[in-house]
Design an enzyme around this catalytic site. Structure first.
Site, PDB file in Angstrom:
ATOM      1  N   HIS A   6      -5.849  -1.303  -4.872  1.00 22.50           N
ATOM      2  CA  HIS A   6      -4.577  -0.186  -5.181  1.00 22.50           C
ATOM      3  C   HIS A   6      -4.270   0.134  -3.731  1.00 22.50           C
ATOM      4  CE1 HIS A   6      -8.867  -1.065  -7.815  1.00 22.50           C
ATOM      5  NE2 HIS A   6      -8.139  -0.345  -8.702  1.00 22.50           N
ATOM      6  N   ASN A   7      -3.743  -0.321  -3.216  1.00 25.82           N
ATOM      7  CA  ASN A   7      -2.554   0.160  -2.820  1.00 25.82           C
ATOM      8  C   ASN A   7      -1.244  -0.620  -2.753  1.00 25.82           C
ATOM      9  OD1 ASN A   7      -0.620  -0.067   0.052  1.00 25.82           O
ATOM     10  ND2 ASN A   7      -3.156   0.786   0.778  1.00 25.82           N
ATOM     11  N   ASP A  19      -8.433  -6.866   2.897  1.00 28.71           N
ATOM     12  CA  ASP A  19      -8.851  -5.416   4.409  1.00 28.71           C
ATOM     13  C   ASP A  19      -8.392  -5.755   5.159  1.00 28.71           C
ATOM     14  OD1 ASP A  19     -11.386  -3.190   4.233  1.00 28.71           O
ATOM     15  OD2 ASP A  19     -11.191  -4.428   5.512  1.00 28.71           O
ATOM     16  N   SER A  20      -7.691  -4.721   5.839  1.00 32.01           N
ATOM     17  CA  SER A  20      -6.763  -4.663   6.379  1.00 32.01           C
ATOM     18  C   SER A  20      -7.038  -3.860   7.788  1.00 32.01           C
ATOM     19  CB  SER A  20      -5.833  -4.648   6.701  1.00 32.01           C
ATOM     20  OG  SER A  20      -4.692  -3.664   5.439  1.00 32.01           O
ATOM     21  N   GLY A  34       1.455   3.524   5.326  1.00 29.95           N
ATOM     22  CA  GLY A  34       0.341   3.853   5.802  1.00 29.95           C
ATOM     23  C   GLY A  34       0.485   4.217   7.850  1.00 29.95           C
TER      24      GLY A  34
HETATM   25  P1  ITT Z   1      -7.312  -1.836  -0.844  1.00 27.93           P
HETATM   26  O1  ITT Z   1      -8.690  -1.815  -0.802  1.00 27.93           O
HETATM   27  O2  ITT Z   1      -7.362  -1.287  -2.095  1.00 27.93           O
HETATM   28  O3  ITT Z   1      -6.401  -3.118  -1.077  1.00 27.93           O
HETATM   29  P2  ITT Z   1      -6.777   0.522   0.597  1.00 27.93           P
HETATM   30  O4  ITT Z   1      -5.939   1.114   1.340  1.00 27.93           O
HETATM   31  O5  ITT Z   1      -8.069   1.360   0.475  1.00 27.93           O
HETATM   32  O6  ITT Z   1      -5.805  -0.120  -0.137  1.00 27.93           O
HETATM   33  P3  ITT Z   1      -7.528  -1.027   3.102  1.00 27.93           P
HETATM   34  O7  ITT Z   1      -9.483  -0.391   2.916  1.00 27.93           O
HETATM   35  O8  ITT Z   1      -7.913  -2.713   4.140  1.00 27.93           O
HETATM   36  O9  ITT Z   1      -7.298  -1.291   1.797  1.00 27.93           O
HETATM   37  O10 ITT Z   1      -7.747   0.120   4.314  1.00 27.93           O
HETATM   38  C1  ITT Z   1      -6.507   0.060   5.230  1.00 27.93           C
HETATM   39  C2  ITT Z   1      -5.471   0.895   5.498  1.00 27.93           C
HETATM   40  O11 ITT Z   1      -5.167   0.281   7.170  1.00 27.93           O
HETATM   41  C3  ITT Z   1      -4.414   1.215   4.939  1.00 27.93           C
HETATM   42  O12 ITT Z   1      -4.698   1.957   3.621  1.00 27.93           O
HETATM   43  C4  ITT Z   1      -3.635   1.197   6.256  1.00 27.93           C
HETATM   44  O13 ITT Z   1      -3.525   2.381   5.819  1.00 27.93           O
HETATM   45  C5  ITT Z   1      -4.112   0.678   6.919  1.00 27.93           C
HETATM   46  N1  ITT Z   1      -3.099  -0.512   6.763  1.00 27.93           N
HETATM   47  C6  ITT Z   1      -3.472  -1.534   6.947  1.00 27.93           C
HETATM   48  N2  ITT Z   1      -2.461  -2.541   6.934  1.00 27.93           N
HETATM   49  C7  ITT Z   1      -0.889  -1.605   6.841  1.00 27.93           C
HETATM   50  C8  ITT Z   1       0.213  -2.025   7.796  1.00 27.93           C
HETATM   51  O14 ITT Z   1       1.471  -3.579   6.663  1.00 27.93           O
HETATM   52  N3  ITT Z   1       1.062  -0.719   8.130  1.00 27.93           N
HETATM   53  C9  ITT Z   1       0.216   0.177   7.622  1.00 27.93           C
HETATM   54  N4  ITT Z   1      -1.104   0.874   7.728  1.00 27.93           N
HETATM   55  C10 ITT Z   1      -1.078  -0.266   7.236  1.00 27.93           C
END
Ligand code: ITT
Length: 209
Positions: free
Chosen positions: A22-23, A82-83, A167
């Site tokens: 959802h991101n 997941d990141s 992010g």
């Molecule tokens: P989904 O679970 O729906 O995919 P989310 O935003 O909740 O979306 P995560 O739980 O994996 O995703 O959260 C990872 C967060 O880490 C994400 O919201 C970013 O703030 C940060 N993040 C991950 N990859 C990034 C990137 O390439 N650049 C900047 N911030 C990043």
């Protein structure tokens, strides 16, 4: 190299793939990196799928639960990411809680707030090392799950710089670079990023030959 013959034989990733996110920042990057290799990509957001609660304690567990929920809801293969940002001086935090660290009291996400929270805790520390981590899970409706992952090493800089990306990009400067991810074009970030590394491994296994 994993054997995709068993899991993938009834599915054609070239035709159909659900991106279980959802991101919108992630979705854009995943679409750019998969390019034209998969004809029909739909996101969990577009399909109106629920955003499952991330109850896992590792990137792998959370990626798996998001991918599996989307695969089972749609009957199609689904890819989840997941990141997060792992800061050495914070023992790897925010890590799997990176999105939640940016949440304000009303539940909305504000990455300006999240970035300040990190900086407040490390500004007096010498060690500014950090890494971005991405774990991708590809789930099939029958429950099989396959993973790829990527990391990029760098450091936290302050103040935040750049309007690109999403992010925590404005405070992350990859090793050997003078600009943050927030100051780079999409192509420049893809040449270095955790997600691009994980996606290149995914594409190699699942979208070729
Ligand atoms: P989904 O679970 O729906 O995919 P989310 O935003 O909740 O979306 P995560 O739980 O994996 O995703 O959260 C990872 C967060 O880490 C994400 O919201 C970013 O703030 C940060 N993040 C991950 N990859 C990034 C990137 O390439 N650049 C900047 N911030 C990043």
């Amino acid at each position: 190299m994993l054997d995709r013959s068993a899991a993938g034989k009834n599915y054609h990733l070239e035709n159909d793939l659900v991106i279980a996110t959802h991101n919108t920042g992630k979705l854009r990057e995943i679409q750019e990196l998969i390019g034209g290799r998969v004809v029909h990509i739909q996101s969990a957001g577009e399909l109106g799928l629920d955003d499952p609660e991330e109850t896992g304690t590792t990137f792998h567990e959370n990626a798996a639960l998001k991918a599996l929920a989307a695969a089972q809801a749609t009957g199609k293969p689904a890819l989840a990411d997941d990141s997060g940002l792992a800061v050495a001086a914070l023992d790897g935090a925010p890590g799997i809680y990176s999105a939640r660290w940016a949440e304000k009291e009303d539940g909305t996400r504000d990455f300006g707030f999240g970035m300040e929270k990190i900086w407040d805790k490390i500004q007096n520390q010498d060690n500014k090392r950090a890494q971005f981590i991405s774990v991708l899970a590809l789930a099939f409706p029958d429950g099989q799950i396959f993973y790829t992952e990527g990391t990029v090493e760098g450091e936290i800089v302050w103040p935040p710089r750049g309007e690109n990306g999403f992010g925590y990009d404005p405070i992350f400067q990859a090793d050997g670079q003078t600009r943050t991810f927030g100051e780079m074009t999409a192509e420049e970030k893809h040449a270095l990023s955790h997600r691009a590394k994980a996606l290149r491994a995914f594409v190699k296994t699942w979208c070729s030959g």
